[in-house]
Design a protein around this motif. Structure first.
Motif, PDB file in Angstrom:
ATOM      1  N   LEU A  93       0.833  -1.208   0.000  1.00  0.00           N
ATOM      2  CA  LEU A  93       0.000   0.000   0.000  1.00  0.00           C
ATOM      3  C   LEU A  93       0.866   1.256   0.000  1.00  0.00           C
ATOM      4  CD1 LEU A  93      -2.835  -1.032   2.486  1.00  0.00           C
ATOM      5  CD2 LEU A  93      -3.010  -0.777   0.003  1.00  0.00           C
ATOM      6  N   ALA A  94       1.909   1.271   0.817  1.00  0.00           N
ATOM      7  CA  ALA A  94       2.821   2.424   0.852  1.00  0.00           C
ATOM      8  C   ALA A  94       3.528   2.584  -0.496  1.00  0.00           C
ATOM      9  CB  ALA A  94       3.843   2.262   1.977  1.00  0.00           C
ATOM     10  N   HIS A  95       3.919   1.487  -1.101  1.00  0.00           N
ATOM     11  CA  HIS A  95       4.567   1.499  -2.421  1.00  0.00           C
ATOM     12  C   HIS A  95       3.635   2.132  -3.467  1.00  0.00           C
ATOM     13  CE1 HIS A  95       7.124   0.010  -5.698  1.00  0.00           C
ATOM     14  NE2 HIS A  95       6.022  -0.423  -6.279  1.00  0.00           N
ATOM     15  N   LEU A  96       2.335   1.880  -3.315  1.00  0.00           N
ATOM     16  CA  LEU A  96       1.334   2.420  -4.241  1.00  0.00           C
ATOM     17  C   LEU A  96       0.893   3.831  -3.872  1.00  0.00           C
ATOM     18  CD1 LEU A  96      -0.866  -0.785  -4.694  1.00  0.00           C
ATOM     19  CD2 LEU A  96       0.785   0.181  -6.316  1.00  0.00           C
ATOM     20  N   GLY A  97       1.359   4.334  -2.719  1.00  0.00           N
ATOM     21  CA  GLY A  97       1.031   5.698  -2.311  1.00  0.00           C
ATOM     22  C   GLY A  97      -0.179   5.824  -1.408  1.00  0.00           C
ATOM     23  N   PHE A  98      -0.589   4.742  -0.767  1.00  0.00           N
ATOM     24  CA  PHE A  98      -1.745   4.773   0.132  1.00  0.00           C
ATOM     25  C   PHE A  98      -1.288   4.642   1.578  1.00  0.00           C
ATOM     26  CE2 PHE A  98      -3.449   3.228  -3.892  1.00  0.00           C
ATOM     27  CZ  PHE A  98      -4.517   4.096  -4.078  1.00  0.00           C
TER      28      PHE A  98
END
Length: 157
Positions: A125-130
């Protein structure tokens, strides 16, 4: 054995929340909206279940920061998450209803609550910007387009 209660309301979580050493003796009892906590040598206290749930997610988010995420080019919406400290690797798949992992933590959450997010999922999720699973799922919600032949009232709600 992991149960729906001890995955959230554990002595380890109490130690982290209260800043205690790993050797601190902790006794917990679950009640309706709170957990009774007694640390040997201290007065008993209550901690709300809401705080335990927040800690549950925040702890996994904190653990996810050390993980390496790689998007797989051979399969869309598929990622590999590697933990360099212990050498484990897990495949994950993103779908509109969540991020799905093969680890025990995620499978326990899925079994107990029908949904969840492990540290590997938070890394993706962090990798995707969330910042959260809720943010991701809100962004992935599909709102049907109204056809000109349908009355607008069925889409109002």
């Amino acid at each position: 054995m992991v149960t729906p209660g001890n995955i959230l309301y554990s002595a380890a979580a109490v130690r982290r929340m209260l800043g205690l050493s790993k050797s601190a003796q902790v006794t917990i009892r679950e009640f309706f909206k709170v957990v009774w906590v007694w640390v040997k040598g201290q007065r008993p206290t209550f901690i709300s279940k809401r705080l335990f749930k927040q800690h549950f997610a925040e702890w996994r988010k904190a653990q996810s920061r050390a993980l390496q995420v790689t998007q797989r080019l051979d399969r869309p919406n598929t990622y590999t998450v590697r933990n360099e400290s212990n050498g484990t690797t897990y495949p994950l798949e993103t779908r509109s209803n969540g991020v799905f992992c093969t680890c025990d933590d995620f499978n326990n959450q899925l079994e107990f609550w029908g949904r969840g997010c492990c540290k590997h999922g938070y890394a993706v999720l962090a990798h995707l910007g969330f910042g959260s699973l809720r943010d991701y799922m809100t962004a992935k919600k599909v709102i049907p387009l109204r056809r000109a032949s349908e009355p607008a009232a069925i889409y109002a709600a």
